[in-house]
Design a protein around this motif. Structure first.
Motif, PDB file in Angstrom:
ATOM      1  N   SER A  47     -12.913 -12.516 -35.998  1.00 50.63           N
ATOM      2  CA  SER A  47     -14.111 -12.515 -35.150  1.00 50.63           C
ATOM      3  C   SER A  47     -15.163 -13.532 -35.586  1.00 50.63           C
ATOM      4  O   SER A  47     -15.984 -13.952 -34.779  1.00 50.63           O
ATOM      5  CB  SER A  47     -14.723 -11.118 -35.087  1.00 50.63           C
ATOM      6  OG  SER A  47     -15.220 -10.736 -36.346  1.00 50.63           O
ATOM      7  N   THR A  48     -15.144 -13.951 -36.848  1.00 47.45           N
ATOM      8  CA  THR A  48     -16.152 -14.911 -37.303  1.00 47.45           C
ATOM      9  C   THR A  48     -15.633 -16.330 -37.438  1.00 47.45           C
ATOM     10  O   THR A  48     -16.407 -17.277 -37.344  1.00 47.45           O
ATOM     11  CB  THR A  48     -16.750 -14.490 -38.666  1.00 47.45           C
ATOM     12  OG1 THR A  48     -15.698 -14.410 -39.635  1.00 47.45           O
ATOM     13  CG2 THR A  48     -17.478 -13.159 -38.553  1.00 47.45           C
ATOM     14  N   THR A  51     -13.520 -18.286 -33.262  1.00 43.28           N
ATOM     15  CA  THR A  51     -14.304 -18.053 -32.056  1.00 43.28           C
ATOM     16  C   THR A  51     -14.079 -19.164 -31.042  1.00 43.28           C
ATOM     17  O   THR A  51     -13.557 -20.230 -31.382  1.00 43.28           O
ATOM     18  CB  THR A  51     -15.810 -17.998 -32.404  1.00 43.28           C
ATOM     19  OG1 THR A  51     -16.192 -19.269 -32.928  1.00 43.28           O
ATOM     20  CG2 THR A  51     -16.113 -16.894 -33.411  1.00 43.28           C
ATOM     21  N   GLU A  53     -16.377 -20.953 -29.728  1.00 44.50           N
ATOM     22  CA  GLU A  53     -17.212 -22.085 -30.139  1.00 44.50           C
ATOM     23  C   GLU A  53     -16.520 -22.956 -31.176  1.00 44.50           C
ATOM     24  O   GLU A  53     -16.789 -24.143 -31.269  1.00 44.50           O
ATOM     25  CB  GLU A  53     -18.556 -21.600 -30.708  1.00 44.50           C
ATOM     26  CG  GLU A  53     -19.466 -20.958 -29.701  1.00 44.50           C
ATOM     27  CD  GLU A  53     -19.206 -19.474 -29.513  1.00 44.50           C
ATOM     28  OE1 GLU A  53     -19.805 -18.876 -28.615  1.00 44.50           O
ATOM     29  OE2 GLU A  53     -18.391 -18.904 -30.242  1.00 44.50           O
ATOM     30  N   LYS A  54     -15.646 -22.348 -31.954  1.00 40.44           N
ATOM     31  CA  LYS A  54     -14.928 -23.107 -32.975  1.00 40.44           C
ATOM     32  C   LYS A  54     -13.576 -23.607 -32.483  1.00 40.44           C
ATOM     33  O   LYS A  54     -12.799 -24.170 -33.243  1.00 40.44           O
ATOM     34  CB  LYS A  54     -14.760 -22.259 -34.239  1.00 40.44           C
ATOM     35  CG  LYS A  54     -16.090 -21.993 -34.919  1.00 40.44           C
ATOM     36  CD  LYS A  54     -15.922 -21.208 -36.182  1.00 40.44           C
ATOM     37  CE  LYS A  54     -17.287 -20.999 -36.840  1.00 40.44           C
ATOM     38  NZ  LYS A  54     -17.176 -20.249 -38.080  1.00 40.44           N
ATOM     39  N   GLY A 100     -20.975 -24.257 -33.687  1.00 40.33           N
ATOM     40  CA  GLY A 100     -19.590 -24.102 -33.259  1.00 40.33           C
ATOM     41  C   GLY A 100     -19.014 -25.388 -32.707  1.00 40.33           C
ATOM     42  O   GLY A 100     -17.879 -25.762 -33.018  1.00 40.33           O
TER      43      GLY A 100
END
Length: 154
Positions: A47-48, A51, A53-54, A100
């Motif tokens: 979850s971190t 993502t 955005e990444k 991100g």
């Protein structure tokens, strides 16, 4: 020494690189057993660190035969990067989204580690010390200008 989250992230990224589809399906409990950690640690890493955005899409199916599918989303071809930048950034951008995008560009090898660090520093809320929504608007304008200048280099 690297922590368990870093090890899990690297393992998953290696699996993605080796995958012909650019995607992997994992079972959370099996991965937790492999790294001798609790399943919630796997959830945290996914979850971190994986993502949208990444540059990743994560899909999960719960239940007995459940799995987590991680797929890498490739950036458009370099000649379409300017359009991608304008569409992604828009007229306003939150810090997390900016970081991100910078991460995604660095992972794709479009910008190097030093350039990514400079971009992150320039768009930080600590540096753009004005109130919202002006801060997000300034961040978007700064990031667009800097990325276009970096991508225009020979």
């Amino acid at each position: 020494m690297r922590n368990i989250s870093d090890l899990i992230e690297q393992y998953l990224k290696q699996m993605l690189q080796e995958s012909s589809e650019g995607a992997v399906e994992i079972q959370r409990n099996e991965l937790a057993d492999r790294f001798s950690c609790v399943p919630s640690q796997i959830n945290y890493v996914i979850s971190t660190r994986f993502t949208l955005e990444k540059g990743y899409v994560v899909e999960s199916k719960r239940g007995g035969g459940g799995y987590i599918r991680i797929q890498r989303v490739d950036l458009p071809a370099l000649k379409a990067i300017h359009t991608h930048i304008h569409q992604t950034i828009g007229t306003s951008m939150e810090q997390l989204a900016a970081e991100g995008l910078i991460y995604q560009l660095e992972e794709a090898g479009i910008i190097d580690k030093r350039e990514a660090s400079l971009l992150r520093a320039a768009v930080s809320r600590d540096v753009i010390a004005v109130k919202l929504p002006l801060r997000d608007e300034l961040r978007a304008r700064l990031l667009k200008a800097m990325l276009i200048a970096l991508l225009a280099r020979p």
